[in-house]
Design an enzyme around this catalytic site. Structure first.
Site, PDB file in Angstrom:
ATOM      1  N   ASN A   1       0.799  -1.220   0.000  1.00  0.00           N
ATOM      2  CA  ASN A   1       0.000   0.000   0.000  1.00  0.00           C
ATOM      3  C   ASN A   1       0.834   1.274   0.000  1.00  0.00           C
ATOM      4  OD1 ASN A   1      -2.267  -1.516  -0.102  1.00  0.00           O
ATOM      5  ND2 ASN A   1      -2.972  -1.079   1.984  1.00  0.00           N
TER       6      ASN A   1
ATOM      7  N   ARG B   1      -2.033 -11.190  -4.644  1.00  0.00           N
ATOM      8  CA  ARG B   1      -2.083  -9.736  -4.847  1.00  0.00           C
ATOM      9  C   ARG B   1      -1.302  -9.016  -3.749  1.00  0.00           C
ATOM     10  NH1 ARG B   1      -7.624  -7.409  -4.587  1.00  0.00           N
ATOM     11  NH2 ARG B   1      -6.228  -5.635  -4.564  1.00  0.00           N
TER      12      ARG B   1
END
Ligand code: UD1
Length: 428
Positions: A23, A408
């Protein structure tokens, strides 16, 4: 489709290296759009979401050079983690639906594109498994900075000769919203103030990189960020921060299995709320300079949590704590305040024998003495992580389907867990 087969019941033990933060990496890669000069990133994790973002940037005309990947769990793990982006030839300010639908974070190209190229066409991400997740705040902020924005045929079309600094206030704390607006403001004319800004460490990592590129930003990490726009940004080299959610996930896995681990390349400073709760479960935790050690008690004590924006307990750790509470002593009340539909792992945990009742945004988790292996289905990234933790604890074999979600966001998950002694393998 790949599945994970886990034979549970083995306490995790040993040492494993934490990767760069997904992130943090996603917005950082987009920041390279803001300059004509090359930007180099190190500690870039090998993840499908990163591959998707690099493909998205490449089709916009960005030159992507990446060292060959070295798989996690091998002797040279960690090498091959350098990516250089050169956006001098940026010629196609479009993020097509086919790419955005696989990864919502693609919306992070919107701010940089309109700021540098004066135009952007970015597909609307739409909903996802954990909720509606609109991007209205990103659009509201850019509009306040003078962008002309039309939403047509599922695309956000934004135009601005040059953005103008503005006072921005978001209706709720949004992480990628703050990042998008902060990036756009770097090249705007005059001062932008973002109020109610997200305080997440990933926002700070992005701000540090932008500052190294010549941006004038103050206040990142607080809820008011000030940005003095500049004419142009230049190249830089930036090391991506350690992944605090990956770190938290391994700590939870070690805790739930009654293990003892040391996580290297990890930072405890961005994990206060998680470490605090893990200590409440009875774990001993020692923060070293670049590592974290955890030793679990014989049985964990249940802990109640309430998710909220940083520095409070992260929504991205809620599912993993539900797996812990499922086998802890006592009953935990878990309240999810960020996303409206983020308890889908609960029904799968119940298939393994957990005792969980859901009432709206609250889960009541009564710890049981043991879980039993079964076939379960992963529904999103962190839900998948909670099923892995439960599988590591459960007696017998657990088969987890749809593990593409894990690819992912967790680099070399099964190699890292195997290095800690888990019996886990990928099956076709
Ligand atoms: C980021 C993280 C994600 C994490 C989430 C919350 C990335 C790439 N992803 O997602 O892992 O779970 O923060 O910590 O960093 N909202 C709106 N309108 C907007 C923007 C947000 O209504 O324009 C709502 C969302 O639906 C959600 C809440 O605000 O309910 C917070 O979302 P946000 O912080 O924006 O999440 P992301 O940035 O997408």
């Amino acid at each position: 489709m790949d599945k994970l087969l886990i034979a549970g019941g083995i306490p995790l033990s040993g040492e494993v290296a934490i990767s760069g933060a997904k992130n943090a990496a996603l917005p950082l890669l987009c920041a390279a759009l803001l300059t004509k000069e090359p930007v180099t990133f190190t500690n870039v994790p090998h993840l499908n979401d990163i591959g998707t973002m690099l493909k998205l940037l490449a089709q916009m005309g960005v030159k992507v050079s990446r060292e060959a990947a070295v798989p996690a769990g091998t002797q040279s793990a960690g090498a091959g983690d350098t990516v250089t982006l050169d956006a001098a030839g940026l010629d196609n300010a479009v993020a097509p639906y086919e790419m955005v639908k696989t990864m919502r974070a693609s919306i992070l190209v919107l701010g940089p594109l309109v700021a540098r190229a004066g135009e952007a066409r970015v597909s609307l991400p739409g909903g996802c498994a954990i909720g509606a997740r609109p991007v209205d705040q990103h659009i509201k902020g850019l509009t306040a900075m003078g962008a002309e924005i039309n939403v047509e045929q599922g695309y956000v079309h934004a135009r601005a000769t040059r953005l103008k600094g503005a006072r921005l206030f978001t209706d709720m704390v949004t992480v990628t919203g703050t990042e998008n607006l902060m990036m756009a403001a770097c090249l705007a004319q005059g001062e932008t103030v973002i109020e109610n800004a997200a305080r997440e460490p990933e926002v700070v990592d992005l701000a540090n990189c932008l500052i190294a590129m010549g941006a004038r930003i103050s206040g990142a990490g607080g809820d008011v960020i000030r940005i003095q726009g500049v004419e142009a940004l230049h190249g830089a080299t930036h090391r991506i921060m350690p992944d605090r959610i990956e770190t938290g996930t391994y700590l939870c896995a070690a805790a739930a299995t009654g293990g003892e681990v040391r996580l290297t390349g990890a930072s405890a400073t961005s994990l206060d709320a998680v470490i605090d709760k893990l200590m409440d479960t009875g774990c001993e935790i020692v923060a070293e300079r670049d590592a974290i050690r955890l030793k679990a008690p014989r049985r964990l004590t249940a802990v109640s949590v309430r998710t909220a924006p940083y520095p409070a307990f992260p929504t991205d750790m809620q599912a993993q704590f539900m797996a812990i509470n499922a086998v802890a002593d006592g009953t935990a009340v878990m309240r999810e305040t960020i996303f409206e539909n983020r308890f889908m792992h609960a029904v799968e945990l119940i298939r393994l024998g957990a005792d969980i009742k859901i009432d709206g945004n609250t889960a009541f988790v009564k710890g049981v003495a043991k879980l039993d292996g079964a076939t379960v289905m992963a529904t999103d990234l962190r839900a998948s992580a909670s099923l892995v933790i439960a599988g590591l604890v459960a007696q017998g074999e657990t088969l987890i389907e749809r593990i593409y979600h894990l690819d992912r966001g967790y680099e070399g998950l099964e190699q890292k867990l195997a290095a800690l002694g888990a019996d886990i393998r990928r099956v076709k």
